[in-house]
Design a protein around this motif. Structure first.
Motif, PDB file in Angstrom:
ATOM      1  N   VAL A 127      -6.928  15.128 -19.891  1.00 42.24           N
ATOM      2  CA  VAL A 127      -6.097  14.439 -18.897  1.00 42.24           C
ATOM      3  C   VAL A 127      -6.929  14.109 -17.663  1.00 42.24           C
ATOM      4  CG1 VAL A 127      -4.108  14.649 -17.353  1.00 42.24           C
ATOM      5  CG2 VAL A 127      -3.973  15.526 -19.698  1.00 42.24           C
ATOM      6  N   PHE A 128      -7.720  15.083 -17.222  1.00 42.32           N
ATOM      7  CA  PHE A 128      -8.529  14.892 -16.018  1.00 42.32           C
ATOM      8  C   PHE A 128      -9.501  13.729 -16.191  1.00 42.32           C
ATOM      9  CE2 PHE A 128     -12.516  15.605 -13.753  1.00 42.32           C
ATOM     10  CZ  PHE A 128     -12.062  15.647 -12.448  1.00 42.32           C
ATOM     11  N   THR A 129     -10.148  13.640 -17.341  1.00 43.17           N
ATOM     12  CA  THR A 129     -11.121  12.569 -17.587  1.00 43.17           C
ATOM     13  C   THR A 129     -10.450  11.205 -17.572  1.00 43.17           C
ATOM     14  OG1 THR A 129     -12.494  14.046 -18.926  1.00 43.17           O
ATOM     15  CG2 THR A 129     -12.826  11.680 -19.223  1.00 43.17           C
ATOM     16  N   ALA A 130      -9.287  11.102 -18.224  1.00 38.68           N
ATOM     17  CA  ALA A 130      -8.573   9.818 -18.295  1.00 38.68           C
ATOM     18  C   ALA A 130      -8.109   9.357 -16.914  1.00 38.68           C
ATOM     19  CB  ALA A 130      -7.390   9.936 -19.240  1.00 38.68           C
ATOM     20  N   ILE A 131      -7.509  10.267 -16.135  1.00 38.97           N
ATOM     21  CA  ILE A 131      -6.988   9.877 -14.829  1.00 38.97           C
ATOM     22  C   ILE A 131      -8.116   9.618 -13.840  1.00 38.97           C
ATOM     23  CG2 ILE A 131      -6.692  12.262 -14.054  1.00 38.97           C
ATOM     24  CD1 ILE A 131      -4.519   9.227 -13.101  1.00 38.97           C
TER      25      ILE A 131
ATOM     26  N   VAL B 167      -0.766  16.305 -27.862  1.00 34.76           N
ATOM     27  CA  VAL B 167       0.386  15.414 -28.017  1.00 34.76           C
ATOM     28  C   VAL B 167       1.108  15.269 -26.680  1.00 34.76           C
ATOM     29  CG1 VAL B 167       2.666  15.155 -29.060  1.00 34.76           C
ATOM     30  CG2 VAL B 167       0.715  15.837 -30.472  1.00 34.76           C
ATOM     31  N   SER B 168       1.335  16.387 -26.004  1.00 36.79           N
ATOM     32  CA  SER B 168       1.997  16.368 -24.682  1.00 36.79           C
ATOM     33  C   SER B 168       1.153  15.609 -23.663  1.00 36.79           C
ATOM     34  CB  SER B 168       2.246  17.798 -24.195  1.00 36.79           C
ATOM     35  OG  SER B 168       3.126  18.489 -25.066  1.00 36.79           O
ATOM     36  N   ALA B 169      -0.164  15.812 -23.749  1.00 37.33           N
ATOM     37  CA  ALA B 169      -1.066  15.132 -22.823  1.00 37.33           C
ATOM     38  C   ALA B 169      -1.008  13.616 -23.026  1.00 37.33           C
ATOM     39  CB  ALA B 169      -2.487  15.637 -23.013  1.00 37.33           C
ATOM     40  N   ARG B 170      -0.989  13.183 -24.268  1.00 34.56           N
ATOM     41  CA  ARG B 170      -0.919  11.738 -24.551  1.00 34.56           C
ATOM     42  C   ARG B 170       0.399  11.146 -24.060  1.00 34.56           C
ATOM     43  NH1 ARG B 170      -2.926  13.687 -29.540  1.00 34.56           N
ATOM     44  NH2 ARG B 170      -5.167  13.293 -29.781  1.00 34.56           N
ATOM     45  N   GLU B 171       1.475  11.886 -24.213  1.00 32.88           N
ATOM     46  CA  GLU B 171       2.779  11.412 -23.743  1.00 32.88           C
ATOM     47  C   GLU B 171       2.777  11.246 -22.222  1.00 32.88           C
ATOM     48  OE1 GLU B 171       5.527  14.285 -25.191  1.00 32.88           O
ATOM     49  OE2 GLU B 171       5.610  13.450 -27.228  1.00 32.88           O
ATOM     50  N   LEU B 172       2.154  12.182 -21.538  1.00 34.27           N
ATOM     51  CA  LEU B 172       2.078  12.094 -20.079  1.00 34.27           C
ATOM     52  C   LEU B 172       1.244  10.881 -19.660  1.00 34.27           C
ATOM     53  CD1 LEU B 172       2.545  13.261 -17.243  1.00 34.27           C
ATOM     54  CD2 LEU B 172       0.482  14.639 -17.563  1.00 34.27           C
TER      55      LEU B 172
ATOM     56  N   GLU C  55       0.823  -1.210   0.000  1.00 34.11           N
ATOM     57  CA  GLU C  55       0.000   0.000   0.000  1.00 34.11           C
ATOM     58  C   GLU C  55       0.860   1.263   0.000  1.00 34.11           C
ATOM     59  OE1 GLU C  55      -3.646   0.759   0.164  1.00 34.11           O
ATOM     60  OE2 GLU C  55      -3.265  -1.040  -1.013  1.00 34.11           O
ATOM     61  N   LEU C  56       1.921   1.255   0.780  1.00 31.64           N
ATOM     62  CA  LEU C  56       2.784   2.433   0.850  1.00 31.64           C
ATOM     63  C   LEU C  56       3.543   2.646  -0.454  1.00 31.64           C
ATOM     64  CD1 LEU C  56       4.176   2.185   4.504  1.00 31.64           C
ATOM     65  CD2 LEU C  56       2.499   3.798   3.597  1.00 31.64           C
ATOM     66  N   LEU C  57       4.014   1.555  -1.049  1.00 28.66           N
ATOM     67  CA  LEU C  57       4.701   1.672  -2.341  1.00 28.66           C
ATOM     68  C   LEU C  57       3.749   2.211  -3.409  1.00 28.66           C
ATOM     69  CD1 LEU C  57       6.771  -1.659  -2.416  1.00 28.66           C
ATOM     70  CD2 LEU C  57       7.660   0.671  -2.176  1.00 28.66           C
ATOM     71  N   GLU C  58       2.528   1.703  -3.403  1.00 30.09           N
ATOM     72  CA  GLU C  58       1.535   2.163  -4.374  1.00 30.09           C
ATOM     73  C   GLU C  58       1.137   3.614  -4.106  1.00 30.09           C
ATOM     74  OE1 GLU C  58      -1.093   1.831  -7.671  1.00 30.09           O
ATOM     75  OE2 GLU C  58       0.726   0.797  -7.008  1.00 30.09           O
ATOM     76  N   ALA C  59       1.062   3.978  -2.827  1.00 35.51           N
ATOM     77  CA  ALA C  59       0.714   5.360  -2.472  1.00 35.51           C
ATOM     78  C   ALA C  59       1.775   6.337  -2.963  1.00 35.51           C
ATOM     79  CB  ALA C  59       0.549   5.480  -0.954  1.00 35.51           C
ATOM     80  N   GLU C  60       3.044   5.949  -2.851  1.00 42.12           N
ATOM     81  CA  GLU C  60       4.129   6.796  -3.347  1.00 42.12           C
ATOM     82  C   GLU C  60       4.023   6.993  -4.862  1.00 42.12           C
ATOM     83  OE1 GLU C  60       7.708   5.881  -0.118  1.00 42.12           O
ATOM     84  OE2 GLU C  60       7.714   4.910  -2.073  1.00 42.12           O
ATOM     85  N   ARG C  61       3.765   5.893  -5.558  1.00 39.91           N
ATOM     86  CA  ARG C  61       3.667   5.966  -7.021  1.00 39.91           C
ATOM     87  C   ARG C  61       2.476   6.834  -7.438  1.00 39.91           C
ATOM     88  NH1 ARG C  61       1.119   3.809 -11.362  1.00 39.91           N
ATOM     89  NH2 ARG C  61      -0.392   2.763 -10.020  1.00 39.91           N
ATOM     90  N   ARG C  62       1.344   6.636  -6.799  1.00 38.78           N
ATOM     91  CA  ARG C  62       0.155   7.397  -7.166  1.00 38.78           C
ATOM     92  C   ARG C  62       0.288   8.876  -6.810  1.00 38.78           C
ATOM     93  NH1 ARG C  62      -5.117   3.630  -5.672  1.00 38.78           N
ATOM     94  NH2 ARG C  62      -4.448   1.757  -6.808  1.00 38.78           N
ATOM     95  N   THR C  63       1.008   9.152  -5.740  1.00 37.84           N
ATOM     96  CA  THR C  63       1.211  10.550  -5.359  1.00 37.84           C
ATOM     97  C   THR C  63       1.998  11.286  -6.437  1.00 37.84           C
ATOM     98  OG1 THR C  63       1.144  10.049  -2.992  1.00 37.84           O
ATOM     99  CG2 THR C  63       2.247  12.082  -3.652  1.00 37.84           C
ATOM    100  N   GLU C  64       3.067  10.656  -6.903  1.00 36.58           N
ATOM    101  CA  GLU C  64       3.866  11.269  -7.969  1.00 36.58           C
ATOM    102  C   GLU C  64       3.040  11.426  -9.245  1.00 36.58           C
ATOM    103  OE1 GLU C  64       8.132  10.551 -10.332  1.00 36.58           O
ATOM    104  OE2 GLU C  64       7.493   9.192  -8.723  1.00 36.58           O
TER     105      GLU C  64
ATOM    106  N   VAL D 244       0.504  14.317  -8.847  1.00 43.07           N
ATOM    107  CA  VAL D 244       1.106  15.646  -8.963  1.00 43.07           C
ATOM    108  C   VAL D 244       1.205  16.049 -10.433  1.00 43.07           C
ATOM    109  CG1 VAL D 244       3.209  16.984  -8.640  1.00 43.07           C
ATOM    110  CG2 VAL D 244       2.370  15.523  -6.790  1.00 43.07           C
ATOM    111  N   GLU D 245       1.757  15.165 -11.254  1.00 41.30           N
ATOM    112  CA  GLU D 245       1.953  15.496 -12.668  1.00 41.30           C
ATOM    113  C   GLU D 245       0.635  15.637 -13.417  1.00 41.30           C
ATOM    114  OE1 GLU D 245       4.795  13.258 -14.822  1.00 41.30           O
ATOM    115  OE2 GLU D 245       6.288  13.239 -13.219  1.00 41.30           O
ATOM    116  N   THR D 246      -0.299  14.735 -13.176  1.00 37.60           N
ATOM    117  CA  THR D 246      -1.575  14.804 -13.898  1.00 37.60           C
ATOM    118  C   THR D 246      -2.439  15.965 -13.411  1.00 37.60           C
ATOM    119  OG1 THR D 246      -2.528  13.172 -12.365  1.00 37.60           O
ATOM    120  CG2 THR D 246      -1.617  12.348 -14.438  1.00 37.60           C
TER     121      THR D 246
END
Length: 210
Positions: free
Chosen positions: A106-110, A187-192, A79-88, A91-93
């Motif tokens: 981006v908001f709809t996809a995430i 294009v940038s959104a798809r890359e992210l 859970e903590l490992l997944e929480a770290e990944r999702r937090t990062e 932030v970007e999304t």
């Protein structure tokens, strides 16, 4: 004289032996008395069996506790490992969601992905409960089904479609050059989204074409 001494010695030895036997009998009687206080043989056997059963039950209980502790430690680690990944990722999304035009994409996809992850999380909780306690609460299963039945993209895609129709309508005439900038944003959104392995519905992606 010698006979008298010998007889005296024999008599003394006999007295000592008699005293020893008497003391031994007294101690044996006292010990037997203590055993009688504990109960008869049947009671002692029952007590021994109960003690054995309790020891066995305690060993089983300790095994269950160890299993629960191990299961929780693994769960917490993951859970903590997944929480770290999702937090990062969040932030970007989240920052990308404020980008004009492509932000809602981006908001709809995430948002759709996070809803599915929430469903998976509830399923894991129910599964963990079943593994550790060998039981499953029907009410909890109903709650899980309620969470997993939500398809957030079905609510957000129509809103994105309406926005894109307005954007396209505004990019006509002298404003057509803005379409190039909008396409770069997507294009940038798809890359992210690709970086974070965020899937995109074909219907959602179809409204990004100019």
């Amino acid at each position: 004289m010698n006979k008298t001494i010998v007889l005296g010695g024999v008599a003394a030895a006999a007295v000592l032996v008699a005293a020893g036997v008497g003391f031994y009998c007294y101690m044996l009687k006292a010990e037997l008395s203590e055993y009688k206080k504990l109960g008869d043989l049947a009671s002692m056997q029952q007590f021994s069996q109960e003690n054995y059963d309790l020891t066995k039950e305690n060993k089983t209980l300790q095994g269950s506790i160890d299993k629960i502790q191990k299961g929780f430690l693994n769960y917490r680690k993951n859970e903590l490992l997944e929480a770290e990944r999702r937090t990062e990722r969040r932030v970007e999304t989240a920052i990308a969601s404020f980008t004009p035009i492509s932000g809602p994409y981006v908001f709809t996809a995430i948002a759709a992905l996070e809803q599915r992850e929430l469903c998976a999380h509830t399923q894991q909780l129910v599964q963990l409960e079943a593994e550790l306690f060998e039981s499953s609460d029907p009410a909890v299963v109903m709650q899980q089904n309620k969470v997993c039945s939500v398809r957030l993209e079905r609510k957000l895609i129509p809103l994105f479609k309406y926005q894109m129709l307005r954007v396209r309508a505004g990019m006509t005439g002298s404003l057509q050059h803005l379409r190039i900038d909008a396409e770069k944003k997507f294009v940038s959104a798809r890359e992210l989204l690709s970086k974070w392995q965020i899937p995109v519905e074909k219907e959602l992606d179809s409204y990004t074409k100019f």
